[in-house]
Design a protein around this motif. Sequence first.
Motif, PDB file in Angstrom:
ATOM      1  N   GLU A 174      -4.133   7.529   6.870  1.00 37.63           N
ATOM      2  CA  GLU A 174      -4.418   6.746   7.896  1.00 37.63           C
ATOM      3  C   GLU A 174      -3.323   6.001   8.344  1.00 37.63           C
ATOM      4  N   MET A 175      -2.422   5.470   7.334  1.00 35.92           N
ATOM      5  CA  MET A 175      -1.039   4.890   7.851  1.00 35.92           C
ATOM      6  C   MET A 175      -0.254   5.589   8.599  1.00 35.92           C
ATOM      7  N   ASP A 215      -4.698   7.543  -3.661  1.00 37.68           N
ATOM      8  CA  ASP A 215      -4.923   6.671  -2.344  1.00 37.68           C
ATOM      9  C   ASP A 215      -4.372   7.500  -1.044  1.00 37.68           C
ATOM     10  N   ARG A 253      -6.092   9.037   1.318  1.00 41.46           N
ATOM     11  CA  ARG A 253      -6.499   8.611   2.496  1.00 41.46           C
ATOM     12  C   ARG A 253      -6.232   7.693   2.974  1.00 41.46           C
ATOM     13  N   LYS A 254      -5.860   6.434   2.481  1.00 41.34           N
ATOM     14  CA  LYS A 254      -5.161   5.383   3.063  1.00 41.34           C
ATOM     15  C   LYS A 254      -3.765   5.603   3.481  1.00 41.34           C
ATOM     16  N   ASP A 304       0.707  -1.021   0.078  1.00 40.23           N
ATOM     17  CA  ASP A 304      -0.028  -0.056  -0.066  1.00 40.23           C
ATOM     18  C   ASP A 304       0.840   1.153  -0.163  1.00 40.23           C
TER      19      ASP A 304
END
Length: 162
Positions: free
Chosen positions: A143-144, A137, A139-140, A75
């Motif tokens: 978050e990470m 991506d 947002r991800k 990711d």
Amino acid sequence: MAYLSRGAKPGDRVITIEELIASGKMAPAGQRRLEGAIEPTPTGAELEAATRAFYAGRERFRALFVDLMERERLDAMLYPANQARPHTHEGGLERYGTEPGTCEESAATGLPQVTVPAGYLGGRYPVGISFLGRMWDDRKLLEMAYAYEQATKHRRPPTTVR
């Protein structure tokens, strides 16, 4: 010259970009960037060809990261955000690599990137970790990075802040 002469008083000698390059005091990658910056800008068909070549090169470079993330089912990729301690009155810049890192990978690929605290060199100089994510991506990725910060508790205010 306008940038280099900011804050100079009338009559102050201001070093030129050419003199800075010729001084031999620059890190190699920074010197190459300045040398490229002062080259004449192409026009017409030459500019169009240079623009096409730039975008093609950027796509090839981005593909290296995207393909790796796909192949390894990642990711994000993590890397040190800076490889040098900051300038200080007790000794200046001390390098831990050829160039201090920033967000060059993100700028060169167009992929999203975020940097968060990762501790301190010698318990004193802040160091960061950068997360480079997949296209669109964000947002991800945020978050990470937030989860990393919450788990590690590396963020702390400077001792000079009350």
